[in-house]
Design a protein around this motif. Structure first.
Motif, PDB file in Angstrom:
ATOM      1  N   UNK A  34       1.054  -1.719  -0.092  1.00  7.49           N
ATOM      2  CA  UNK A  34      -0.087   0.179  -0.092  1.00  7.49           C
ATOM      3  C   UNK A  34       0.723   1.136  -0.018  1.00  7.49           C
ATOM      4  N   UNK A  35       0.047   2.789  -0.845  1.00 10.16           N
ATOM      5  CA  UNK A  35       1.384   3.585  -0.975  1.00 10.16           C
ATOM      6  C   UNK A  35       1.495   4.410   0.401  1.00 10.16           C
ATOM      7  N   UNK A  36       0.373   4.002   0.920  1.00  7.85           N
ATOM      8  CA  UNK A  36       0.388   4.894   2.411  1.00  7.85           C
ATOM      9  C   UNK A  36       0.358   4.351   3.599  1.00  7.85           C
ATOM     10  N   UNK A  37       0.906   3.251   3.367  1.00  3.78           N
ATOM     11  CA  UNK A  37       1.787   1.747   3.865  1.00  3.78           C
ATOM     12  C   UNK A  37       2.446   2.274   5.232  1.00  3.78           C
ATOM     13  N   UNK A  38       3.163   1.545   5.774  1.00  2.28           N
ATOM     14  CA  UNK A  38       4.206   2.459   6.787  1.00  2.28           C
ATOM     15  C   UNK A  38       5.837   1.343   5.910  1.00  2.28           C
ATOM     16  N   UNK A  39       6.464   2.404   5.662  1.00  4.33           N
ATOM     17  CA  UNK A  39       7.306   1.761   4.655  1.00  4.33           C
ATOM     18  C   UNK A  39       8.565   0.977   5.299  1.00  4.33           C
ATOM     19  N   UNK A  40       8.745   0.019   4.046  1.00  7.63           N
ATOM     20  CA  UNK A  40       9.801  -0.959   4.594  1.00  7.63           C
ATOM     21  C   UNK A  40      11.082  -0.455   3.999  1.00  7.63           C
ATOM     22  N   UNK A  41      12.065  -0.550   4.330  1.00  7.29           N
ATOM     23  CA  UNK A  41      13.109  -0.406   2.986  1.00  7.29           C
ATOM     24  C   UNK A  41      14.161  -1.933   3.291  1.00  7.29           C
ATOM     25  N   UNK A  42      15.071  -2.354   2.092  1.00 12.22           N
ATOM     26  CA  UNK A  42      15.633  -4.242   2.167  1.00 12.22           C
ATOM     27  C   UNK A  42      16.468  -4.038   1.238  1.00 12.22           C
ATOM     28  N   UNK A  43      17.658  -4.136   1.847  1.00 12.60           N
ATOM     29  CA  UNK A  43      18.607  -3.766   1.181  1.00 12.60           C
ATOM     30  C   UNK A  43      19.613  -5.033   1.069  1.00 12.60           C
ATOM     31  N   UNK A  44      20.405  -5.211   0.496  1.00 18.62           N
ATOM     32  CA  UNK A  44      20.533  -6.092  -0.277  1.00 18.62           C
ATOM     33  C   UNK A  44      22.353  -6.301  -0.549  1.00 18.62           C
ATOM     34  N   UNK A  45      22.793  -7.641   0.050  1.00 14.58           N
ATOM     35  CA  UNK A  45      24.696  -7.608   0.234  1.00 14.58           C
ATOM     36  C   UNK A  45      25.288  -7.457  -0.815  1.00 14.58           C
ATOM     37  N   UNK A  46      26.518  -7.417  -0.487  1.00 13.44           N
ATOM     38  CA  UNK A  46      28.005  -7.173  -1.951  1.00 13.44           C
ATOM     39  C   UNK A  46      27.714  -7.735  -3.186  1.00 13.44           C
ATOM     40  N   UNK A  94      19.991   7.115   0.954  1.00 13.19           N
ATOM     41  CA  UNK A  94      18.786   8.712   1.627  1.00 13.19           C
ATOM     42  C   UNK A  94      18.446   9.305   0.750  1.00 13.19           C
ATOM     43  N   UNK A  95      19.663   8.636  -0.633  1.00 16.54           N
ATOM     44  CA  UNK A  95      18.824  10.260  -1.853  1.00 16.54           C
ATOM     45  C   UNK A  95      17.422   9.064  -2.333  1.00 16.54           C
ATOM     46  N   UNK A  96      17.428   7.492  -2.043  1.00 17.38           N
ATOM     47  CA  UNK A  96      16.492   6.991  -2.503  1.00 17.38           C
ATOM     48  C   UNK A  96      14.911   7.566  -1.561  1.00 17.38           C
ATOM     49  N   UNK A  97      15.324   7.563  -0.288  1.00 11.65           N
ATOM     50  CA  UNK A  97      14.320   7.965   0.539  1.00 11.65           C
ATOM     51  C   UNK A  97      13.636   9.022   0.024  1.00 11.65           C
ATOM     52  N   UNK A  98      14.431  10.011  -0.135  1.00 10.14           N
ATOM     53  CA  UNK A  98      14.162  10.862  -0.429  1.00 10.14           C
ATOM     54  C   UNK A  98      13.359  11.363  -1.690  1.00 10.14           C
ATOM     55  N   UNK A  99      13.877  10.809  -2.521  1.00 12.07           N
ATOM     56  CA  UNK A  99      13.370  10.437  -4.016  1.00 12.07           C
ATOM     57  C   UNK A  99      11.858   9.654  -4.464  1.00 12.07           C
ATOM     58  N   UNK A 100      11.888   8.896  -3.628  1.00 15.55           N
ATOM     59  CA  UNK A 100      10.654   8.360  -3.289  1.00 15.55           C
ATOM     60  C   UNK A 100       9.162   8.979  -2.207  1.00 15.55           C
ATOM     61  N   UNK A 101       9.983  10.181  -1.267  1.00 15.81           N
ATOM     62  CA  UNK A 101       9.151  11.023  -0.371  1.00 15.81           C
ATOM     63  C   UNK A 101       9.105   9.632   0.837  1.00 15.81           C
ATOM     64  N   UNK A 102      10.297   8.856   1.763  1.00 17.25           N
ATOM     65  CA  UNK A 102       9.541   8.098   2.674  1.00 17.25           C
ATOM     66  C   UNK A 102      10.847   9.018   3.271  1.00 17.25           C
ATOM     67  N   UNK A 103      10.380   8.995   4.732  1.00 22.01           N
ATOM     68  CA  UNK A 103      10.643   9.985   5.551  1.00 22.01           C
ATOM     69  C   UNK A 103      11.439   9.412   6.766  1.00 22.01           C
ATOM     70  N   UNK A 104      11.256   8.228   7.399  1.00 19.45           N
ATOM     71  CA  UNK A 104      11.338   7.525   8.202  1.00 19.45           C
ATOM     72  C   UNK A 104      10.758   5.583   7.454  1.00 19.45           C
ATOM     73  N   UNK A 105      11.726   4.879   7.676  1.00 22.15           N
ATOM     74  CA  UNK A 105      11.452   3.182   7.067  1.00 22.15           C
ATOM     75  C   UNK A 105      11.406   2.341   8.580  1.00 22.15           C
ATOM     76  N   UNK A 106      10.944   0.991   8.625  1.00 19.50           N
ATOM     77  CA  UNK A 106      12.204  -0.393   9.210  1.00 19.50           C
ATOM     78  C   UNK A 106      12.260  -0.345   8.101  1.00 19.50           C
TER      79      UNK A 106
END
Length: 289
Positions: A34-46, A94-106
């Motif tokens: 959901x676009x209005x859901x609490x964001x979860x940012x997923x970060x992969x490995x090397x 942080x730049x991705x979050x800015x571009x996607x308008x995500x202020x705070x996330x899991x």
């Protein structure tokens, strides 16, 4: 699990893939949920890519706005001509979050992704809700492990044949049947790219014994993390990652440990039936607070 393709995890998942310009870095991004859901940012490995989280995207996106992407220098995102140290990754996230308008996330991070997420928890605590660390790096610099990673990845890029790429996954996933052909094919595509070959030394900068130490979080920084944290203990992983997981869990105030004794470096992918419910239960506590 009997899947033979990542698409068996994604076939019924509504998601959108696109490229986003992040400070001049063309970045491959996927969003689900959901676009209005609490964001979860997923970060992969090397050397990874967003499909690392294919098995988690469906369950998590039922409740959360999931954002996964190929971090700068990785996957199908741009690979600028500079060493990819942790501050470079942090700025990109942080730049991705800015571009996607995500202020705070899991945040859910694996290996390098866990290292980057932990640095964000220390340096930008206002951006962090809850934190899940899998196969975490960022505490120690072990010469043997750095040399192993550098040798494996360099060989795979210099000789991106099927067997070469497949052998690399033996160190990531314990169970042979979970080393899916899709994963091998995706990594082969990435390692055959001209930009990957041109920047492999930049990608492996954190495996340099002169560079890695200045990027590590010291004990006091790990102790300063205030975000509620779940650390996954992968019992079949390399010793350095097992040791790091236990140590950071003891340092981060109130950190919890999820025991997954049979899995290796990709616990969420190898055993999603254990990881996904645990992650949802842990993140869900924030909803009730």
């Amino acid at each position: 699990m009997s899947e033979s393709s990542v698409w068996q995890s994604l076939a019924e998942v509504a998601f959108t893939q696109r490229w986003v310009d992040v400070d001049g870095v063309r970045t491959r991004v996927v969003e689900a949920g959901p676009a209005d859901g609490v964001p979860v940012v997923l970060l992969h490995g090397t050397g990874g890519h967003w499909e690392t989280f294919a098995t988690a995207l469906g369950p998590l996106s039922g409740r959360y706005r999931c954002v996964a992407f190929d971090m700068v220098g990785n996957g199908f995102s741009d690979k600028p001509d500079q060493p990819y140290e942790v501050p470079v990754y942090v700025d990109h996230v942080l730049g991705v979050m800015r571009e996607l308008e995500v202020d705070r996330a899991h945040f859910i991070g694996m290996s390098l992704g866990a290292w980057v997420a932990a640095r964000i928890a220390v340096s930008h605590p206002e951006r962090m809700r809850r934190l899940v660390l899998m196969s975490p790096a960022g505490l120690v610099a072990t010469q043997s492990n750095m040399a192993r990673i550098r040798a494996e990845r360099t060989k795979a890029v210099q000789n991106p044949e099927w067997d070469s790429i497949k052998a690399m996954f033996e160190h990531l996933i314990a169970r042979k049947e979970r080393r899916l052909p899709d994963l091998i094919a995706l990594r082969q595509m990435i390692y055959r790219r001209d930009d990957t070959r041109a920047t492999i030394d930049h990608l492996l900068a954190l495996q340099d014994p002169e560079i890695r130490p200045r990027n590590l979080l010291d004990v006091g920084e790990w102790e300063s993390i205030k975000a509620p944290t779940l650390v996954v203990a992968s019992g079949a992983d390399h010793g350095e990652y097992q040791t790091t997981a236990r140590k950071v869990a003891s340092l981060i105030p109130g950190a919890e440990v999820l025991e997954m004794p049979e899995v290796r470096h990709w616990p969420h992918f190898e055993d999603p039936a254990t990881f996904n419910p645990a992650a949802l239960a842990f993140l869900g506590r924030d909803d009730a607070e």
